[in-house]
Design a protein around this motif. Structure first.
Motif, PDB file in Angstrom:
ATOM      1  N   ASP A 123     -18.296 -60.208 -32.957  1.00  0.00           N
ATOM      2  CA  ASP A 123     -16.853 -60.145 -32.740  1.00  0.00           C
ATOM      3  C   ASP A 123     -16.591 -59.864 -31.253  1.00  0.00           C
ATOM      4  O   ASP A 123     -17.518 -59.819 -30.440  1.00  0.00           O
ATOM      5  N   ARG A 124     -15.347 -59.663 -30.904  1.00  0.00           N
ATOM      6  CA  ARG A 124     -14.975 -59.470 -29.493  1.00  0.00           C
ATOM      7  C   ARG A 124     -15.561 -58.196 -28.888  1.00  0.00           C
ATOM      8  O   ARG A 124     -15.673 -58.072 -27.675  1.00  0.00           O
ATOM      9  N   ASP A 125     -15.908 -57.253 -29.734  1.00  0.00           N
ATOM     10  CA  ASP A 125     -16.494 -56.003 -29.260  1.00  0.00           C
ATOM     11  C   ASP A 125     -18.018 -56.025 -29.333  1.00  0.00           C
ATOM     12  O   ASP A 125     -18.661 -54.975 -29.244  1.00  0.00           O
ATOM     13  N   LEU A 126     -18.581 -57.211 -29.505  1.00  0.00           N
ATOM     14  CA  LEU A 126     -20.022 -57.428 -29.609  1.00  0.00           C
ATOM     15  C   LEU A 126     -20.643 -56.709 -30.807  1.00  0.00           C
ATOM     16  O   LEU A 126     -21.776 -56.253 -30.763  1.00  0.00           O
ATOM     17  N   ARG A 127     -19.871 -56.637 -31.889  1.00  0.00           N
ATOM     18  CA  ARG A 127     -20.398 -56.119 -33.158  1.00  0.00           C
ATOM     19  C   ARG A 127     -20.927 -57.293 -33.975  1.00  0.00           C
ATOM     20  O   ARG A 127     -20.326 -58.361 -34.001  1.00  0.00           O
ATOM     21  N   VAL A 140     -25.461 -62.351 -39.465  1.00  0.00           N
ATOM     22  CA  VAL A 140     -26.808 -62.445 -38.916  1.00  0.00           C
ATOM     23  C   VAL A 140     -27.680 -63.127 -39.959  1.00  0.00           C
ATOM     24  O   VAL A 140     -27.579 -62.816 -41.148  1.00  0.00           O
ATOM     25  N   ASN A 141     -28.532 -64.039 -39.519  1.00  0.00           N
ATOM     26  CA  ASN A 141     -29.443 -64.624 -40.499  1.00  0.00           C
ATOM     27  C   ASN A 141     -30.751 -63.828 -40.545  1.00  0.00           C
ATOM     28  O   ASN A 141     -31.020 -62.979 -39.691  1.00  0.00           O
ATOM     29  N   GLU A 161     -35.414 -60.401 -38.585  1.00  0.00           N
ATOM     30  CA  GLU A 161     -36.857 -60.192 -38.464  1.00  0.00           C
ATOM     31  C   GLU A 161     -37.276 -60.072 -37.006  1.00  0.00           C
ATOM     32  O   GLU A 161     -38.119 -59.251 -36.655  1.00  0.00           O
ATOM     33  N   MET A 162     -36.692 -60.915 -36.142  1.00  0.00           N
ATOM     34  CA  MET A 162     -37.016 -60.845 -34.710  1.00  0.00           C
ATOM     35  C   MET A 162     -36.679 -59.478 -34.128  1.00  0.00           C
ATOM     36  O   MET A 162     -37.382 -58.984 -33.254  1.00  0.00           O
ATOM     37  N   ASN A 163     -35.603 -58.890 -34.610  1.00  0.00           N
ATOM     38  CA  ASN A 163     -35.170 -57.594 -34.116  1.00  0.00           C
ATOM     39  C   ASN A 163     -35.826 -56.433 -34.851  1.00  0.00           C
ATOM     40  O   ASN A 163     -35.637 -55.272 -34.479  1.00  0.00           O
ATOM     41  N   GLY A 164     -36.575 -56.728 -35.902  1.00  0.00           N
ATOM     42  CA  GLY A 164     -37.270 -55.692 -36.648  1.00  0.00           C
ATOM     43  C   GLY A 164     -36.359 -54.812 -37.493  1.00  0.00           C
ATOM     44  O   GLY A 164     -36.683 -53.663 -37.777  1.00  0.00           O
ATOM     45  N   LEU A 165     -35.207 -55.374 -37.880  1.00  0.00           N
ATOM     46  CA  LEU A 165     -34.228 -54.644 -38.677  1.00  0.00           C
ATOM     47  C   LEU A 165     -33.771 -55.524 -39.827  1.00  0.00           C
ATOM     48  O   LEU A 165     -33.897 -56.743 -39.764  1.00  0.00           O
ATOM     49  N   SER A 166     -33.199 -54.924 -40.841  1.00  0.00           N
ATOM     50  CA  SER A 166     -32.648 -55.714 -41.941  1.00  0.00           C
ATOM     51  C   SER A 166     -31.322 -56.340 -41.502  1.00  0.00           C
ATOM     52  O   SER A 166     -30.705 -55.895 -40.525  1.00  0.00           O
ATOM     53  N   VAL A 167     -30.887 -57.334 -42.243  1.00  0.00           N
ATOM     54  CA  VAL A 167     -29.578 -57.936 -41.981  1.00  0.00           C
ATOM     55  C   VAL A 167     -28.503 -56.863 -42.105  1.00  0.00           C
ATOM     56  O   VAL A 167     -27.629 -56.733 -41.241  1.00  0.00           O
ATOM     57  N   ALA A 168     -28.576 -56.066 -43.151  1.00  0.00           N
ATOM     58  CA  ALA A 168     -27.572 -55.021 -43.391  1.00  0.00           C
ATOM     59  C   ALA A 168     -27.514 -54.016 -42.249  1.00  0.00           C
ATOM     60  O   ALA A 168     -26.441 -53.499 -41.924  1.00  0.00           O
ATOM     61  N   ALA A 169     -28.650 -53.727 -41.624  1.00  0.00           N
ATOM     62  CA  ALA A 169     -28.680 -52.763 -40.527  1.00  0.00           C
ATOM     63  C   ALA A 169     -27.935 -53.280 -39.297  1.00  0.00           C
ATOM     64  O   ALA A 169     -27.499 -52.492 -38.463  1.00  0.00           O
ATOM     65  N   HIS A 170     -27.783 -54.586 -39.177  1.00  0.00           N
ATOM     66  CA  HIS A 170     -27.071 -55.179 -38.051  1.00  0.00           C
ATOM     67  C   HIS A 170     -25.553 -55.116 -38.220  1.00  0.00           C
ATOM     68  O   HIS A 170     -24.835 -54.877 -37.249  1.00  0.00           O
ATOM     69  N   LEU A 171     -25.088 -55.365 -39.416  1.00  0.00           N
ATOM     70  CA  LEU A 171     -23.667 -55.594 -39.654  1.00  0.00           C
ATOM     71  C   LEU A 171     -22.807 -54.400 -39.267  1.00  0.00           C
ATOM     72  O   LEU A 171     -23.070 -53.265 -39.658  1.00  0.00           O
ATOM     73  N   GLY A 172     -21.792 -54.686 -38.457  1.00  0.00           N
ATOM     74  CA  GLY A 172     -20.856 -53.664 -38.013  1.00  0.00           C
ATOM     75  C   GLY A 172     -21.325 -52.859 -36.810  1.00  0.00           C
ATOM     76  O   GLY A 172     -20.555 -52.113 -36.229  1.00  0.00           O
ATOM     77  N   ARG A 173     -22.564 -53.012 -36.425  1.00  0.00           N
ATOM     78  CA  ARG A 173     -23.113 -52.287 -35.264  1.00  0.00           C
ATOM     79  C   ARG A 173     -22.963 -53.157 -34.025  1.00  0.00           C
ATOM     80  O   ARG A 173     -22.869 -54.368 -34.109  1.00  0.00           O
TER      81      ARG A 173
END
Length: 68
Positions: free
Chosen positions: A31-35, A39-40, A45-57
């Motif tokens: 989004d505009r705030d880089l949240r 995420v696919n 996997e490249m970031n070593g985190l789950s999809v859920a761990a990315h969302l909203g952060r």
């Protein structure tokens, strides 16, 4: 420019879902705030985190070296 038919729209969404779900490349929508909004699995996997761990952060929260 002509508008897309419902069938064309459905086909486009199906292709998008396939790409996001099984593409070998990482895809992200921010989004505009880089949240992270979408995420696919490949990017997660490249970031070593789950999809859920990315969302909203924010990018800065999860990947501080990329924020700059």
């Amino acid at each position: 420019m002509t508008s897309r038919t419902p069938l064309q729209q459905a086909q486009t969404l199906q292709l998008f879902d396939t790409l996001m779900g099984s593409g070998p490349l990482g895809f992200v929508f921010l989004d505009r705030d880089l949240r992270f909004v979408l995420v696919n699995e490949a990017l997660a996997e490249m970031n070593g985190l789950s999809v859920a761990a990315h969302l909203g952060r924010t990018v800065g929260e999860l990947l501080p070296t990329l924020e700059a």
